[in-house]
Design a protein around this motif. Structure first.
Motif, PDB file in Angstrom:
ATOM      1  N   LEU A  11       3.658-171.756  13.277  1.00 60.10           N
ATOM      2  CA  LEU A  11       3.738-170.012  13.457  1.00 60.10           C
ATOM      3  C   LEU A  11       4.167-169.751  14.924  1.00 60.10           C
ATOM      4  O   LEU A  11       4.974-168.939  15.073  1.00 60.10           O
ATOM      5  CB  LEU A  11       2.362-169.677  13.388  1.00 60.10           C
ATOM      6  N   LYS A  12       3.780-170.353  15.816  1.00 61.71           N
ATOM      7  CA  LYS A  12       4.269-169.950  17.344  1.00 61.71           C
ATOM      8  C   LYS A  12       5.727-170.279  17.464  1.00 61.71           C
ATOM      9  O   LYS A  12       6.302-169.396  18.178  1.00 61.71           O
ATOM     10  CB  LYS A  12       3.381-170.968  18.271  1.00 61.71           C
ATOM     11  N   LEU A  13       6.196-171.157  16.903  1.00 58.94           N
ATOM     12  CA  LEU A  13       7.736-171.825  17.071  1.00 58.94           C
ATOM     13  C   LEU A  13       8.467-170.698  16.107  1.00 58.94           C
ATOM     14  O   LEU A  13       9.713-170.101  16.506  1.00 58.94           O
ATOM     15  CB  LEU A  13       7.980-173.110  16.407  1.00 58.94           C
ATOM     16  N   ILE A  14       8.088-169.975  14.941  1.00 60.35           N
ATOM     17  CA  ILE A  14       8.814-169.149  14.007  1.00 60.35           C
ATOM     18  C   ILE A  14       8.474-167.928  15.190  1.00 60.35           C
ATOM     19  O   ILE A  14       9.699-167.011  15.132  1.00 60.35           O
ATOM     20  CB  ILE A  14       8.211-168.947  12.647  1.00 60.35           C
ATOM     21  N   LYS A  15       7.429-167.448  15.692  1.00 63.34           N
ATOM     22  CA  LYS A  15       7.341-166.014  16.090  1.00 63.34           C
ATOM     23  C   LYS A  15       8.272-166.111  17.706  1.00 63.34           C
ATOM     24  O   LYS A  15       8.699-165.064  17.799  1.00 63.34           O
ATOM     25  CB  LYS A  15       5.937-166.095  16.671  1.00 63.34           C
ATOM     26  N   GLU A  16       8.487-167.517  18.013  1.00 65.41           N
ATOM     27  CA  GLU A  16       9.269-167.460  19.482  1.00 65.41           C
ATOM     28  C   GLU A  16      10.804-167.277  18.770  1.00 65.41           C
ATOM     29  O   GLU A  16      11.468-166.403  19.654  1.00 65.41           O
ATOM     30  CB  GLU A  16       9.433-169.117  19.785  1.00 65.41           C
ATOM     31  N   TYR A  17      11.204-167.825  17.704  1.00 67.10           N
ATOM     32  CA  TYR A  17      12.233-167.685  17.181  1.00 67.10           C
ATOM     33  C   TYR A  17      12.579-166.043  16.503  1.00 67.10           C
ATOM     34  O   TYR A  17      13.644-165.267  16.715  1.00 67.10           O
ATOM     35  CB  TYR A  17      12.819-168.440  15.925  1.00 67.10           C
ATOM     36  N   ASP A  18      11.560-165.584  16.032  1.00 69.19           N
ATOM     37  CA  ASP A  18      11.703-164.200  15.636  1.00 69.19           C
ATOM     38  C   ASP A  18      10.143-163.496  15.881  1.00 69.19           C
ATOM     39  O   ASP A  18       9.587-163.593  14.783  1.00 69.19           O
ATOM     40  CB  ASP A  18      11.949-164.302  14.058  1.00 69.19           C
TER      41      ASP A  18
END
Length: 120
Positions: A65-72
């Motif tokens: 979740l954190k990595l996806i939110k970082e990307y988008d």
């Protein structure tokens, strides 16, 4: 029609979610069996919505979740969790999850939650 990416290590759960979603007018544009694959798929298919299992091998749901939110930062992610994982769900919501669904869930609850998140 909302495009959905399903990230879950259990093939049965991916199949089950896909069936429920497609029956209710969602388009499943990708599936991933773990967080690493999920992040790559997210970048590849640009879904409107993600269903994300909390507990997975290699990379857990919160880290994914954190990595996806970082990307988008605008990513709409709904966590799928088992009973008794309230602490993890709380961390996920603080980290940007829009909502969560507790397993086992009814089809109406899934569809209702995803429609609410899409309206956000």
């Amino acid at each position: 029609m909302a495009k959905v990416l399903i990230i879950d290590d259990a093939a049965f759960m991916r199949m089950s979610l896909k069936s429920m979603l497609e029956k209710n007018g969602f388009e499943v544009v990708g599936e991933a069996e773990n967080g690493e694959v999920g992040i790559l798929k997210y970048k590849e298919v640009s879904p409107d919505l993600v269903t994300l299992d909390v507990t997975m091998p290699k990379m857990g749901g919160v880290e994914t979740l954190k990595l996806i939110k970082e990307y988008d930062p605008k990513a709409k992610i709904v966590m799928v969790t088992a009973m008794g994982q309230e602490k993890i769900v709380k961390e996920a919501v603080i980290s940007g999850a829009k909502s969560f669904i507790v397993k086992p869930f009814k089809e109406e609850k899934l569809v209702d939650t995803l429609n609410k998140v899409m309206a956000m």
